[in-house]
Design an enzyme around this catalytic site. Structure first.
Site, PDB file in Angstrom:
ATOM      1  N   HIS A 154       0.821  -1.152  -0.041  1.00  0.00           N
ATOM      2  CA  HIS A 154       0.053   0.006  -0.174  1.00  0.00           C
ATOM      3  C   HIS A 154       0.690   1.166  -0.104  1.00  0.00           C
ATOM      4  CE1 HIS A 154      -3.335   2.507  -0.125  1.00  0.00           C
ATOM      5  NE2 HIS A 154      -2.645   3.360   0.779  1.00  0.00           N
TER       6      HIS A 154
ATOM      7  N   TYR B  88       1.612   5.373  -2.551  1.00  0.00           N
ATOM      8  CA  TYR B  88       1.875   6.789  -2.237  1.00  0.00           C
ATOM      9  C   TYR B  88       3.263   7.297  -2.715  1.00  0.00           C
ATOM     10  CZ  TYR B  88      -2.817   6.496  -0.239  1.00  0.00           C
ATOM     11  OH  TYR B  88      -4.033   6.042   0.108  1.00  0.00           O
TER      12      TYR B  88
ATOM     13  N   HIS C 217      -9.381   0.857 -11.465  1.00  0.00           N
ATOM     14  CA  HIS C 217      -8.828   1.909 -10.236  1.00  0.00           C
ATOM     15  C   HIS C 217      -7.508   2.151 -10.379  1.00  0.00           C
ATOM     16  CE1 HIS C 217      -7.948   3.248  -6.180  1.00  0.00           C
ATOM     17  NE2 HIS C 217      -7.121   2.213  -6.223  1.00  0.00           N
ATOM     18  N   PHE C 218      -6.601   1.122 -10.777  1.00  0.00           N
ATOM     19  CA  PHE C 218      -5.336   1.587 -10.584  1.00  0.00           C
ATOM     20  C   PHE C 218      -4.763   2.384 -11.992  1.00  0.00           C
ATOM     21  CE2 PHE C 218      -4.144  -3.162 -10.831  1.00  0.00           C
ATOM     22  CZ  PHE C 218      -3.454  -3.210 -12.086  1.00  0.00           C
ATOM     23  N   HIS C 219      -5.483   1.830 -12.945  1.00  0.00           N
ATOM     24  CA  HIS C 219      -4.909   2.613 -14.155  1.00  0.00           C
ATOM     25  C   HIS C 219      -5.230   4.180 -14.023  1.00  0.00           C
ATOM     26  CE1 HIS C 219      -3.926  -1.167 -15.839  1.00  0.00           C
ATOM     27  NE2 HIS C 219      -3.346  -0.613 -16.754  1.00  0.00           N
TER      28      HIS C 219
ATOM     29  N   ARG D 153      -9.620 -10.450 -13.050  1.00  0.00           N
ATOM     30  CA  ARG D 153      -8.406  -9.550 -13.608  1.00  0.00           C
ATOM     31  C   ARG D 153      -7.406 -10.681 -13.626  1.00  0.00           C
ATOM     32  NH1 ARG D 153      -5.730  -7.019  -8.087  1.00  0.00           N
ATOM     33  NH2 ARG D 153      -3.966  -6.540  -9.834  1.00  0.00           N
ATOM     34  N   ARG D 154      -6.198 -10.397 -14.123  1.00  0.00           N
ATOM     35  CA  ARG D 154      -5.030 -11.240 -13.979  1.00  0.00           C
ATOM     36  C   ARG D 154      -5.370 -12.573 -14.760  1.00  0.00           C
ATOM     37  NH1 ARG D 154      -4.229 -10.583  -7.757  1.00  0.00           N
ATOM     38  NH2 ARG D 154      -2.647  -9.002  -7.620  1.00  0.00           N
TER      39      ARG D 154
HETATM   40 FE1  HAS Z   1      -5.885   1.712  -4.438  1.00  0.00          FE
HETATM   41  C1  HAS Z   1      -5.932  -1.445  -4.986  1.00  0.00           C
HETATM   42  C2  HAS Z   1      -8.097   1.493  -1.905  1.00  0.00           C
HETATM   43  C3  HAS Z   1      -5.418   5.396  -3.957  1.00  0.00           C
HETATM   44  C4  HAS Z   1      -3.004   1.944  -6.438  1.00  0.00           C
HETATM   45  N1  HAS Z   1      -4.569   0.691  -5.594  1.00  0.00           N
HETATM   46  C5  HAS Z   1      -5.085  -0.698  -5.591  1.00  0.00           C
HETATM   47  C6  HAS Z   1      -4.102  -1.462  -6.514  1.00  0.00           C
HETATM   48  C7  HAS Z   1      -3.201  -0.273  -7.086  1.00  0.00           C
HETATM   49  C8  HAS Z   1      -3.468   0.865  -6.397  1.00  0.00           C
HETATM   50  C9  HAS Z   1      -1.951  -0.457  -7.777  1.00  0.00           C
HETATM   51  O1  HAS Z   1      -8.997  -0.363  -0.015  1.00  0.00           O
HETATM   52  C10 HAS Z   1      -3.829  -2.945  -6.956  1.00  0.00           C
HETATM   53  C11 HAS Z   1      -2.891  -3.513  -6.519  1.00  0.00           C
HETATM   54  C12 HAS Z   1      -2.986  -4.966  -6.873  1.00  0.00           C
HETATM   55  O2  HAS Z   1      -2.412  -5.551  -7.994  1.00  0.00           O
HETATM   56  O3  HAS Z   1      -3.741  -5.808  -6.282  1.00  0.00           O
HETATM   57  N2  HAS Z   1      -6.414   3.315  -3.216  1.00  0.00           N
HETATM   58  C13 HAS Z   1      -7.447   2.870  -2.196  1.00  0.00           C
HETATM   59  C14 HAS Z   1      -7.706   4.304  -1.546  1.00  0.00           C
HETATM   60  C15 HAS Z   1      -7.041   5.361  -2.129  1.00  0.00           C
HETATM   61  C16 HAS Z   1      -6.157   4.552  -3.121  1.00  0.00           C
HETATM   62  C17 HAS Z   1      -8.828   4.322  -0.299  1.00  0.00           C
HETATM   63  N3  HAS Z   1      -4.340   3.367  -5.029  1.00  0.00           N
HETATM   64  C18 HAS Z   1      -4.552   4.731  -4.782  1.00  0.00           C
HETATM   65  C19 HAS Z   1      -3.412   5.405  -5.317  1.00  0.00           C
HETATM   66  C20 HAS Z   1      -2.617   4.443  -6.145  1.00  0.00           C
HETATM   67  C21 HAS Z   1      -3.246   3.216  -6.088  1.00  0.00           C
HETATM   68  C22 HAS Z   1      -2.979   6.909  -5.141  1.00  0.00           C
HETATM   69  C23 HAS Z   1      -1.417   4.652  -7.086  1.00  0.00           C
HETATM   70  C24 HAS Z   1      -0.836   5.830  -7.319  1.00  0.00           C
HETATM   71  N4  HAS Z   1      -6.525   0.274  -3.580  1.00  0.00           N
HETATM   72  C25 HAS Z   1      -7.416   0.540  -2.522  1.00  0.00           C
HETATM   73  C26 HAS Z   1      -8.054  -0.856  -1.989  1.00  0.00           C
HETATM   74  C27 HAS Z   1      -7.549  -1.673  -2.949  1.00  0.00           C
HETATM   75  C28 HAS Z   1      -6.699  -0.800  -4.003  1.00  0.00           C
HETATM   76  C29 HAS Z   1      -8.923  -1.094  -0.880  1.00  0.00           C
HETATM   77  C30 HAS Z   1      -7.487  -3.156  -2.902  1.00  0.00           C
HETATM   78  C31 HAS Z   1      -8.590  -3.526  -3.862  1.00  0.00           C
HETATM   79  C32 HAS Z   1      -8.513  -5.093  -4.068  1.00  0.00           C
HETATM   80  O4  HAS Z   1      -9.637  -5.856  -3.448  1.00  0.00           O
HETATM   81  O5  HAS Z   1      -7.730  -5.682  -4.354  1.00  0.00           O
HETATM   82  C33 HAS Z   1      -7.176   6.960  -1.502  1.00  0.00           C
HETATM   83  O6  HAS Z   1      -5.873   7.189  -1.297  1.00  0.00           O
HETATM   84  C34 HAS Z   1      -7.796   7.689  -2.740  1.00  0.00           C
HETATM   85  C35 HAS Z   1      -7.763   8.997  -2.196  1.00  0.00           C
HETATM   86  C36 HAS Z   1      -8.041  10.147  -3.424  1.00  0.00           C
HETATM   87  C37 HAS Z   1      -9.056  10.934  -3.568  1.00  0.00           C
HETATM   88  C38 HAS Z   1      -9.024  11.796  -4.649  1.00  0.00           C
HETATM   89  C39 HAS Z   1      -8.753  13.190  -4.494  1.00  0.00           C
HETATM   90  C40 HAS Z   1      -8.750  14.061  -5.614  1.00  0.00           C
HETATM   91  C41 HAS Z   1      -7.631  14.922  -5.816  1.00  0.00           C
HETATM   92  C42 HAS Z   1      -7.550  15.641  -7.344  1.00  0.00           C
HETATM   93  C43 HAS Z   1      -7.482  17.263  -7.524  1.00  0.00           C
HETATM   94  C44 HAS Z   1      -7.666  17.879  -8.644  1.00  0.00           C
HETATM   95  C45 HAS Z   1      -6.569  18.296  -9.376  1.00  0.00           C
HETATM   96  C46 HAS Z   1      -6.881  19.182 -10.541  1.00  0.00           C
HETATM   97  C47 HAS Z   1      -4.998  18.460  -9.058  1.00  0.00           C
HETATM   98  C48 HAS Z   1      -9.841  11.340  -2.261  1.00  0.00           C
HETATM   99  C49 HAS Z   1      -6.366  15.124  -5.252  1.00  0.00           C
HETATM  100  C50 HAS Z   1      -7.003  20.562 -10.633  1.00  0.00           C
HETATM  101  C51 HAS Z   1      -7.260  20.927 -11.995  1.00  0.00           C
HETATM  102  C52 HAS Z   1      -8.365  22.075 -12.073  1.00  0.00           C
HETATM  103  C53 HAS Z   1      -8.526  22.073 -13.660  1.00  0.00           C
HETATM  104  C54 HAS Z   1      -9.071  22.650 -11.196  1.00  0.00           C
HETATM  105 CU    CU Z   2      -3.806   0.121  -0.759  1.00  0.00          CU
END
Ligand code: HAS
Ligand code: CU
Length: 589
Positions: free
Chosen positions: A234, A238, A385-387, A448-449
């Site tokens: 996990h 980050y 999700h992860f893409h 998947r996979r």
């Molecule tokens: Fe995830 C599975 C939960 C974030 C990557 N995640 C994965 C896997 C990967 C991955 C690679 O709880 C699969 C691993 C595998 O092969 O099995 N993930 C979360 C949660 C978050 C989260 C709660 N994940 C990420 C990030 C990743 C990533 C970041 C990579 C970089 N994820 C999970 C869970 C699994 C999981 C379970 C397991 C699933 C399973 O069953 O296998 C949180 O950190 C997300 C929080 C994000 C937000 C969005 C905030 C929005 C922002 C946008 C700002 C806007 C801008 C635009 C900058 C609340 C910050 C401004 C421009 C204008 C024009 C105004």
């Molecule tokens: Cu995670």
């Protein structure tokens, strides 16, 4: 942040650092090219549009795709950005260029060894393969060279962190009372998180996987290596995300024509990641037998807290971008969006990456819910999700950021802004098709996979649209993504081969609207935050690990199969807490 690298190009001021950054970027981009090609082949294979490989080779490719993109590309790029950020924000070169080259060399050797072991899978006679996917836990086993390569790579990243800490220490001696410059603060907190989290994978690789693959030990405890993997698996997400956040906080507002809204808020965000990134890994194991539900519940609660720093980021970065738009004459509730520099590929790419991250964060929240996770776990939803997260928030930000950063380290001019713009938009469109279809396919239960998701005599059903339409979207999206990478590499290659530019990039980063002065100095007390982070990890992991070792036949497994629900560790805490509560209640009442 202000004038740190004011005057002249980065490459003129810090030639040694620029060379190290160029080397890191080069390796990152070569990995990106190969990894993206594998991705294309897989997308077309899975969707049955074009099959040029044997299904057995699919897993070799999938491992190459995951390792080259999610580990080698992202982390080498991170090293380049962090090296740039530390030199420019401390306004001093690294302590020893030789030391910097040592970590580049070690990481490169490790990455090459791991890649050779993976590619060996295509040549059956070689007797070398590593079809273990980028989540390389047991019981799948790779050739020892794969694990040894990974271990070298990780030690290399440790040295890179040491390099930045040494720079910081030297700077501190000259500036005893100043606040840590924001970019360096971001680098150091990220690296502390990395040190804590890589301990898990280091233990797994060195004590279990390497001896097991060499035949020195007969068996491993699979749940233990899985848990140690996710302890690191996990926080690594980050580790990928923090260089993107560094660029969103410190560069994107400038590109938008504005200033960062709040420096202290940015510090708080990075500290929250340091504290909370590791004690949540079990949210990847909700469906693993052998870990008690209670520990999974704790991991879920921690994960929900961990949404906070990203939600704060959404607020701060969007507010900073809006400030930029208003400086450029933007008006209205949303009309200001039109005043942003949409023709600049660096800005547009990062903004689109942020927008997609909002969607990826949303699917992350769904993953994180213990009960909803049962619906999507191991389905195509998760790659969807992860893409969006690593594959867009991170990868697209890195590519977009390159359009601004690469010319600073090469001293040349960006070859083509229009091609850059086309490239980032193509990524966005390709990902809209692919990730949307993957999420929906996951809801239809498509796994998947696997190279053969269609299964014989089994029909998946989708409430809206059709499975055929989903397959077409995935194939089309995957193709657009690959073409986008080709455009990116072409543009960067011609940029670096171009002639020296007499018009340097405007690399000045303006001061935040609200600086660090008024914020408590305790934010900069890195030793204290490291201590708290370590305590949280001990609290979150000691009992689950004890239970896994006890119930899974010891450290090296080989015992009885893991029971489905029992965990001695959790039972122990539960009974202790309830009996303590009862005693206390008895005293009070
Ligand atoms: Fe995830 C599975 C939960 C974030 C990557 N995640 C994965 C896997 C990967 C991955 C690679 O709880 C699969 C691993 C595998 O092969 O099995 N993930 C979360 C949660 C978050 C989260 C709660 N994940 C990420 C990030 C990743 C990533 C970041 C990579 C970089 N994820 C999970 C869970 C699994 C999981 C379970 C397991 C699933 C399973 O069953 O296998 C949180 O950190 C997300 C929080 C994000 C937000 C969005 C905030 C929005 C922002 C946008 C700002 C806007 C801008 C635009 C900058 C609340 C910050 C401004 C421009 C204008 C024009 C105004
Ligand atoms: Cu995670």
């Amino acid at each position: 942040m202000a004038t740190a690298s004011g005057g002249g190009e980065f490459v003129d001021k810090f030639p040694d650092e620029a060379a190290v950054i160029k080397a890191s970027f080069l390796i990152a981009f070569v990995s990106l090219g190969i990894g993206a090609f594998f991705g294309l082949v897989q997308a077309l294979h899975r969707t049955n549009v074009l099959r040029v490989i044997d299904s057995a080779d699919y897993y070799t490719m999938l491992t190459g795709h995951g390792v080259l993109l999610a580990i080698v590309f992202t982390i080498f790029f991170l090293c380049g950005v962090f090296h740039w950020a530390v030199a420019r924000s401390l306004d001093r070169p690294a302590e020893s260029a030789l030391f910097s080259w040592a970590w580049v060399g070690l990481m490169t050797t490790g990455a090459v060894l791991a890649t050779i072991a993976i590619l060996g899978g295509f040549v059956p006679n070689l007797g070398m393969s590593a079809d273990v996917l980028f989540t390389f836990y047991a019981p799948l086993q790779a050739h020892p060279i794969f694990y040894i390569g990974l271990a070298m790579f990780i030690v290399g990243t440790w040295l890179s962190g040491a390099d930045w800490f040494l720079s910081y220490r030297a700077w501190r001696q000259d500036h005893p009372d100043e606040r840590i410059p924001l970019q360096t603060f971001m680098v150091l907190t990220t690296m502390i998180m990395w040190y804590i989290s890589t301990l898990g994978v280091a233990v797994s690789v060195v004590f279990f996987l390497i001896p097991w693959s060499l035949g020195l030990i007969e068996s491993v405890n699979p749940l233990l290596t899985r848990t140690l993997f996710w302890y690191f698996g996990h926080p690594i997400v980050y580790f990928w995300l923090m260089p993107a956040y560094l660029l969103w906080y410190t560069v994107l507002p400038k590109l938008a024509g504005g200033r960062l809204f709040s420096d202290p808020l940015a510090r708080v965000v990075f500290l929250l990641f340091l504290l909370l990134s590791t004690p949540v890994g079990i949210h990847h194991q909700y469906l693993d037998p052998g870990i008690a539900e209670g520990f999974k519940f704790i991991a879920m609660t921690n994960t929900m807290f961990l949404l906070l720093p990203s939600l704060l980021t959404a607020f701060t970065v969007v507010a900073s971008v809006e400030h930029g738009a208003r400086q450029r004459g933007g008006k209205g509730y949303l009309r200001w969006l039109g005043a942003l520099p949409w023709r600049d590929p660096a800005f547009t790419g990062m903004a689109l990456a942020g927008a997609m991250f909002a969607a990826g964060g949303f699917s992350g929240m769904i993953n994180a819910g213990m009960n909803i996770n049962y619906l999507i776990h191991n389905t195509l939803w998760v790659p969807g999700h992860f893409h969006l997260t690593v594959g867009t928030a991170v990868a697209l930000t890195m590519m977009a950021g390159s359009y601004w950063l690469v010319p600073q380290v090469t001293g040349t001019k960006l070859y083509s802004r229009p091609i850059g713009l086309l490239q980032v938009i193509m990524w966005f469109v390709g990902m809209v098709f692919m990730s949307n279809a993957m999420h929906r396919a996951g809801l239809a239960g498509i796994p998947r996979r696997t190279a053969e998701p269609q299964y014989q005599n089994f029909e998946f059903l989708t409430p809206i649209g059709s499975i055929f339409e989903l397959r077409v979207q995935i194939a089309l999206g995957g193709t657009l993504l690959f073409l986008s990478v080709v455009l990116f590499l072409f543009n960067i290659l011609l940029t670096s081969l171009g002639e020296e530019s007499d018009r340097p990039v405007d690399s000045h980063l303006p001061e935040p609207l609200s600086g660090p002065e008024g914020s408590p100095r305790i934010l900069d007390n890195l030793a204290m935050w490291t201590g708290i982070a370590a305590v949280l990890v001990v609290l979150a992991y000691t009992l689950p690990l004890a239970g896994i070792i006890q119930n899974g036949g010891g450290l090296f497994g080989g015992g009885l199969p893991v029971p489905a629900t029992v965990s001695a560790g959790f039972d122990l805490v539960f009974t202790t807490v309830t009996s303590a509560f009862n005693t206390l209640w008895g005293v009070v009442a």
